[in-house]
Design a protein around this motif. Structure first.
Motif, mmCIF file in Angstrom:
data_model
loop_
_atom_site.group_PDB
_atom_site.id
_atom_site.type_symbol
_atom_site.label_atom_id
_atom_site.label_comp_id
_atom_site.label_asym_id
_atom_site.label_seq_id
_atom_site.Cartn_x
_atom_site.Cartn_y
_atom_site.Cartn_z
ATOM 1 N N VAL A 37 -29.429 12.859 22.721
ATOM 2 C CA VAL A 37 -29.002 12.049 21.585
ATOM 3 C C VAL A 37 -27.483 12.051 21.432
ATOM 4 O O VAL A 37 -26.845 13.093 21.532
ATOM 5 N N GLY A 38 -26.936 10.871 21.180
ATOM 6 C CA GLY A 38 -25.485 10.737 21.054
ATOM 7 C C GLY A 38 -25.032 10.819 19.618
ATOM 8 O O GLY A 38 -24.302 9.939 19.154
ATOM 9 N N GLU A 39 -25.480 11.844 18.912
ATOM 10 C CA GLU A 39 -24.979 11.962 17.529
ATOM 11 C C GLU A 39 -24.759 13.422 17.170
ATOM 12 O O GLU A 39 -25.452 14.311 17.676
ATOM 13 N N LEU A 170 -12.538 -1.452 26.263
ATOM 14 C CA LEU A 170 -12.234 -0.096 26.714
ATOM 15 C C LEU A 170 -12.891 0.897 25.759
ATOM 16 O O LEU A 170 -13.069 0.597 24.578
ATOM 17 N N ASN A 171 -13.198 2.067 26.272
ATOM 18 C CA ASN A 171 -13.783 3.104 25.426
ATOM 19 C C ASN A 171 -13.405 4.479 25.978
ATOM 20 O O ASN A 171 -14.084 5.040 26.805
ATOM 21 N N TYR A 172 -12.276 4.980 25.495
ATOM 22 C CA TYR A 172 -11.828 6.324 25.859
ATOM 23 C C TYR A 172 -11.492 7.085 24.595
ATOM 24 O O TYR A 172 -10.798 6.515 23.746
ATOM 25 N N SER A 174 -14.827 8.461 26.587
ATOM 26 C CA SER A 174 -15.929 7.583 26.952
ATOM 27 C C SER A 174 -17.311 8.154 26.685
ATOM 28 O O SER A 174 -17.580 9.322 26.937
ATOM 29 N N ASN A 175 -18.158 7.283 26.184
ATOM 30 C CA ASN A 175 -19.591 7.503 26.234
ATOM 31 C C ASN A 175 -20.058 6.599 27.374
ATOM 32 O O ASN A 175 -19.845 5.396 27.278
ATOM 33 N N PRO A 176 -20.595 7.076 28.465
ATOM 34 C CA PRO A 176 -21.285 8.345 28.656
ATOM 35 C C PRO A 176 -20.529 9.419 29.447
ATOM 36 O O PRO A 176 -21.030 10.529 29.554
ATOM 37 N N SER A 202 -10.665 -2.074 21.940
ATOM 38 C CA SER A 202 -10.585 -0.654 22.260
ATOM 39 C C SER A 202 -11.472 0.141 21.292
ATOM 40 O O SER A 202 -11.158 0.266 20.110
ATOM 41 N N ASP A 203 -12.578 0.617 21.816
ATOM 42 C CA ASP A 203 -13.528 1.376 21.004
ATOM 43 C C ASP A 203 -13.067 2.831 20.991
ATOM 44 O O ASP A 203 -13.244 3.565 21.960
ATOM 45 N N GLU A 204 -12.465 3.232 19.867
ATOM 46 C CA GLU A 204 -11.827 4.551 19.772
ATOM 47 C C GLU A 204 -12.628 5.492 18.880
ATOM 48 O O GLU A 204 -12.089 6.370 18.216
ATOM 49 N N ILE A 205 -13.938 5.291 18.904
ATOM 50 C CA ILE A 205 -14.798 6.042 17.983
ATOM 51 C C ILE A 205 -14.799 7.550 18.250
ATOM 52 O O ILE A 205 -15.081 8.346 17.360
ATOM 53 N N TYR A 206 -14.452 7.948 19.492
ATOM 54 C CA TYR A 206 -14.399 9.383 19.811
ATOM 55 C C TYR A 206 -12.972 9.930 19.793
ATOM 56 O O TYR A 206 -12.731 11.035 20.290
ATOM 57 N N ALA A 207 -12.025 9.171 19.238
ATOM 58 C CA ALA A 207 -10.616 9.587 19.278
ATOM 59 C C ALA A 207 -10.404 11.016 18.778
ATOM 60 O O ALA A 207 -9.685 11.805 19.393
ATOM 61 N N PHE A 234 -16.755 6.352 11.304
ATOM 62 C CA PHE A 234 -16.941 7.699 10.757
ATOM 63 C C PHE A 234 -18.121 8.449 11.387
ATOM 64 O O PHE A 234 -18.313 9.624 11.130
ATOM 65 N N SER A 235 -18.909 7.738 12.201
ATOM 66 C CA SER A 235 -20.156 8.332 12.708
ATOM 67 C C SER A 235 -19.948 9.644 13.446
ATOM 68 O O SER A 235 -20.669 10.616 13.208
ATOM 69 N N LYS A 236 -18.979 9.656 14.359
ATOM 70 C CA LYS A 236 -18.887 10.801 15.270
ATOM 71 C C LYS A 236 -18.011 11.911 14.675
ATOM 72 O O LYS A 236 -18.485 13.010 14.453
ATOM 73 N N TRP A 243 -24.759 6.876 7.759
ATOM 74 C CA TRP A 243 -24.105 6.185 6.643
ATOM 75 C C TRP A 243 -23.719 4.762 7.020
ATOM 76 O O TRP A 243 -23.465 3.931 6.169
ATOM 77 N N ARG A 244 -23.598 4.522 8.305
ATOM 78 C CA ARG A 244 -23.266 3.219 8.878
ATOM 79 C C ARG A 244 -21.909 2.695 8.378
ATOM 80 O O ARG A 244 -21.815 1.703 7.655
ATOM 81 N N LEU A 245 -20.863 3.385 8.788
ATOM 82 C CA LEU A 245 -19.537 2.960 8.346
ATOM 83 C C LEU A 245 -18.504 3.043 9.468
ATOM 84 O O LEU A 245 -18.373 4.075 10.124
ATOM 85 N N PHE A 320 -18.658 13.897 23.323
ATOM 86 C CA PHE A 320 -19.488 15.115 23.442
ATOM 87 C C PHE A 320 -20.557 14.978 24.512
ATOM 88 O O PHE A 320 -21.716 15.291 24.299
ATOM 89 N N TYR A 321 -20.099 14.515 25.685
ATOM 90 C CA TYR A 321 -21.012 14.359 26.815
ATOM 91 C C TYR A 321 -20.425 14.990 28.076
ATOM 92 O O TYR A 321 -19.209 14.927 28.289
ATOM 93 N N VAL A 322 -21.306 15.570 28.904
ATOM 94 C CA VAL A 322 -20.908 15.878 30.277
ATOM 95 C C VAL A 322 -21.736 14.968 31.177
ATOM 96 O O VAL A 322 -22.802 14.475 30.784
#
Ligand SMILES: Cc1ncc(COP(=O)(O)O)c(C=O)c1O
Length: 390
Positions: A37-39, A170-172, A174-176, A202-207, A234-236, A243-245, A320-322
């Motif tokens: 799970v990615g959460e 871009l997503n760094y 990165s998931n996955p 640029s998806d920076e959700i894991y910044a 705010f998810s990660k 909360w979906r924000l 949070f992935y290897v």
């Protein structure tokens, strides 16, 4: 009546998520340990929950401004400036969305004309290519390489750009893959993006979940800042998946168009979640840092555990992935995950769920306690040992 015939071609064309397919399989079994799970496994910090509860108690239960509470947008813009040195105007360049997911969707809808090409990274997050297709575009994958630690290189980027390219996603971190782009890595690709005149989503959700070098936002390069649409949320980092924000930062013209779409499809993001997030940005940086430290310990544990069992795993610098390489076992990613599930009741996600370039890899989430990770990696070790004995 043939209901299949009623379905739009665009909806038909997109494939079901490979992650879901695998978890449907796992959910039919008992006693499965999941590393899939990615959460975050953390509960949302109490101060955030309390602020949201208080907002409800106070009767703040109405729609907010379409773009979101101005106070929250101000806080988001200050946060991006403070943490990542990129400045946006809260009134005209920021939209609060229903998760990063909505951000990706409306950015694509605002940019893509039928037939436009949008470059996506392979392996990459599952929602990008379907998002491109649903908006009428054509997803053009770039095959990233393990030996580059799944970074985007200038050569690969140049090859993928055509006269039809409208944007790149871009997503760094990165998931996955946990792959990461440093400032120096970006310096090599920024001139190409500038010259091509394409947009960058640029998806920076894991910044916030960056462990080595400082996180660098591609929007911090002034020469292409206006070409960038930053997606985050705010998810990660704040452990707020349910909360979906999220939010989008971009130039005024893009922002206005996306607000128009957002107004019609969403109206405004959930109010209580917005009050909670406001508190999070103001007072929860310490907790974010504690969670990050904890992820880093787990990352170190997982990388060592997989390398010790002979599955080559590079040290990811974020998320949070290897992404262990399982080619030495002679199995495909799907076979590995299915047999592992069958034999040891441990669920990981086949790399191929994230694109064909994920073949030969599995995605392991380490958003689990060290105790759970110890049990699961011990079981994977036993499985790999059995395989090597034939
Ligand atoms: C790379 C990436 N982007 C976006 C999202 C969606 O996040 P949200 O919960 O903010 O919609 C995820 C969730 O897994 C993700 O991994």
């Amino acid at each position: 009546m043939n209901y299949e015939d009623m379905i739009s071609e665009r909806a038909k064309i997109i494939k079901p998520s490979g992650i879901r397919k695998f978890f449907d399989l796992a959910s039919q079994m008992e006693g499965v340990i999941s590393l899939g799970v990615g959460e975050p496994d953390f509960t949302t910090p109490w101060a955030i929950r309390e602020a949201a509860i208080y907002s409800i108690e106070k009767g703040k239960t109405f729609y907010t401004a379409n773009r979101g509470l101005l106070e929250l947008r101000e806080e988001i813009c200050q946060y991006y400036q403070r943490r990542f040195q990129v400045s946006y105007n809260p009134e005209t360049e920021c939209i609060v969305t229903v998760g990063g997911s909505e951000g990706i969707d409306i950015a694509l809808r605002a940019l893509v004309n039928p037939g436009d090409e949008v470059i996506v990274l392979d392996p990459g997050y599952v929602a990008y290519a379907p998002g491109v297709e649903l908006s009428g575009g054509v997803a053009v994958p770039i095959t990233l390489r393990h030996e580059d630690q799944f970074k985007l290189t200038p050569e690969l980027l140049k090859e993928a750009i055509s006269p039809k390219t409208k944007a790149i996603i871009l997503n760094y971190p990165s998931n996955p893959t946990g792959g990461f782009m440093t400032k120096q890595d970006y310096e090599k690709i920024v001139p190409i993006i500038k010259e091509a005149g394409i947009a960058v989503i640029s998806d920076e959700i894991y910044a916030e979940l960056s462990y080595g070098d400082e996180f660098c936002s591609i929007a911090s390069f002034d020469e292409i800042k206006d070409q960038c649409i930053v997606i985050s949320g705010f998810s990660k980092a704040f452990a707020m998946t349910g909360w979906r924000l999220g939010y989008i930062l971009s130039n005024e013209i893009f922002s206005k168009m996306m607000t128009k779409i957002h107004q019609y499809i969403i109206m405004s993001a959930p109010s209580a979640a917005q009050y909670g997030a406001l508190e999070g940005l103001r007072r929860c940086q310490d907790e974010v840092e504690n969670m990050r430290d904890s992820y880093m310990t787990r990352r170190n544990f997982c990388v060592k555990a997989f390398n010790d069992m002979g599955l080559e795993t590079f040290m990811p610098q974020g998320a949070f992935y290897v992404f262990p390489c399982i080619k030495s076992t002679g199995l495909t990613s799907d076979e590995f995950c299915e047999k592992l599930l069958d034999d040891q009741r441990v669920a990981c996600v086949p790399g191929t769920a994230f694109g064909p370039a994920g073949e030969g890899f599995i995605r392991v989430s380490y958003a689990y306690s060290i105790e759970e990770l110890k049990v699961a990696t011990e079981k994977i070790k036993q499985f790999v040992e059995k395989l090597s004995k034939g």
